[in-house]
Design a protein around this motif. Structure first.
Motif, short mmCIF file in Angstrom:
data_model
loop_
_atom_site.label_atom_id
_atom_site.label_comp_id
_atom_site.label_asym_id
_atom_site.label_seq_id
_atom_site.Cartn_x
_atom_site.Cartn_y
_atom_site.Cartn_z
N TYR A 20 44.63 19.35 -31.33
CA TYR A 20 44.86 20.30 -30.24
C TYR A 20 46.12 19.97 -29.44
O TYR A 20 46.83 20.84 -28.99
CB TYR A 20 43.68 20.31 -29.26
N GLN A 21 46.34 18.69 -29.23
CA GLN A 21 47.43 18.23 -28.35
C GLN A 21 48.75 18.06 -29.08
O GLN A 21 49.74 17.69 -28.47
CB GLN A 21 47.10 16.84 -27.83
N ASN A 31 38.89 14.86 -38.09
CA ASN A 31 37.81 15.18 -37.17
C ASN A 31 38.41 15.40 -35.79
O ASN A 31 39.14 14.54 -35.29
CB ASN A 31 36.78 14.05 -37.13
N THR A 32 38.09 16.52 -35.17
CA THR A 32 38.71 16.89 -33.91
C THR A 32 37.65 17.16 -32.86
O THR A 32 36.92 18.16 -32.96
CB THR A 32 39.62 18.13 -34.10
N GLY A 33 37.53 16.24 -31.90
CA GLY A 33 36.50 16.35 -30.87
C GLY A 33 35.24 15.61 -31.29
O GLY A 33 34.94 15.51 -32.48
N GLU A 34 34.55 15.11 -30.28
CA GLU A 34 33.33 14.33 -30.52
C GLU A 34 32.32 15.08 -31.39
O GLU A 34 31.70 14.51 -32.29
CB GLU A 34 32.68 13.99 -29.17
N GLN A 87 34.83 12.97 -34.20
CA GLN A 87 35.99 12.14 -33.84
C GLN A 87 35.53 10.97 -32.97
O GLN A 87 34.84 11.17 -31.96
CB GLN A 87 37.05 12.96 -33.08
N PHE A 123 40.42 8.48 -30.49
CA PHE A 123 41.17 9.62 -29.95
C PHE A 123 42.67 9.40 -30.00
O PHE A 123 43.37 9.48 -29.00
CB PHE A 123 40.62 9.98 -28.56
N GLU A 180 46.15 12.85 -28.82
CA GLU A 180 44.69 12.64 -28.88
C GLU A 180 44.06 13.20 -30.16
O GLU A 180 43.28 12.52 -30.82
CB GLU A 180 44.07 13.30 -27.66
N ASN A 181 44.40 14.41 -30.47
CA ASN A 181 43.93 15.05 -31.71
C ASN A 181 44.79 16.28 -31.96
O ASN A 181 45.77 16.50 -31.26
CB ASN A 181 42.41 15.36 -31.64
#
Ligand code: AMP
Ligand code: ZN
Length: 143
Positions: A54-55, A89-92, A96, A99, A51-52
Motif C-alpha cells: 500500500y505504501q 502478504n499485506t496487512g495482519e 503479514q 512490516f 511497510e507493505n
C-alpha cells in the motif's frame, strides 16, 4: 535509502542481524526466509523501508519486482522445483508479520511440500453485471 531503527528487515539489510543472503544491489536485498516453508524459500525486499505494498512508490515497486524473475530463475536452476509461488502478504489479516515490504518466492516441489494456498472460488455467485460493478468500484479509485 530510508531505514527504520526497530525494523527487523532494515537491520538485516544493514548487517546488524545475520541472514543467509542470496542477492544484493544498491536498491534490493534478497535472503532466505528463516522458516523455509520449502527449500529455497526466499524473500526479496527493497532497501528503502516501506511497510507493505500500500505504501510503496512505483519506483520502489519497480526495483523490487524487476529483480524477481532473475532470482526466481536462480532458484529454479539450483533446486529444479516443479513451480514457484510468488506472494506478498499485506496487512495482519493477510498474514503479514513483518512490516517491511517483502516478496515471498516459495519453490513448489509437490502437493505435500508444506505450502498451502487453497481458496474457494465464487464464480457462480456473480453475474457479468455484478462483475462490471465491482470492476468500476475499483477503477473509480484509480487515477
Ligand atoms: P510475513 O508473515 O508474510 O510478513 O513474512 C515474514 C517472514 O519473515 C516469515 O515467513 C518469517 O519466517 C520471516 N522471518 C522472520 N524473521 C526472520 C529472520 N530473522 N530472517 C529471515 N526471515 C525471517
Ligand atoms: Zn524496514
Amino acid at each position: 535509502m530510508t531505514t527504520i531503527q526497530n525494523c527487523l528487515f532494515c537491520n538485516i539489510i544493514q548487517g546488524n542481524i545475520p541472514a543467509a543472503k542470496v542477492y544484493e544491489d544498491e536498491d534490493v536485498f534478497a535472503f532466505l526466509d528463516i522458516s523455509q516453508v520449502t527449500k529455497g524459500h526466499t524473500l526479496v525486499i527493497p532497501k528503502t523501508h516501506t511497510e507493505n505494498i500500500y505504501q510503496t512508490s512505483e519506483d520502489v515497486a519497480s526495483q523490487v519486482f524487476a529483480r524477481v524473475p532473475r532470482i526466481a530463475n536462480a532458484i529454479k536452476q539450483a533446486f529444479h522445483p516443479a513451480g514457484i509461488n510468488i506472494l506478498s502478504n499485506t496487512g495482519e489479516a493477510a498474514g503479514q508479520s513483518v512490516f517491511h515490504l517483502h516478496i515471498h518466492l516459495i519453490p513448489r516441489y509437490d502437493h505435500t511440500d508444506g505450502f498451502n494456498a487453497k481458496w474457494v472460488t465464487h464464480n457462480d455467485d456473480y453475474d457479468t453485471n455484478q462483475l462490471a460493478h465491482i470492476a468500476s468500484d475499483i477503477a473509480a479509485h484509480l487515477n
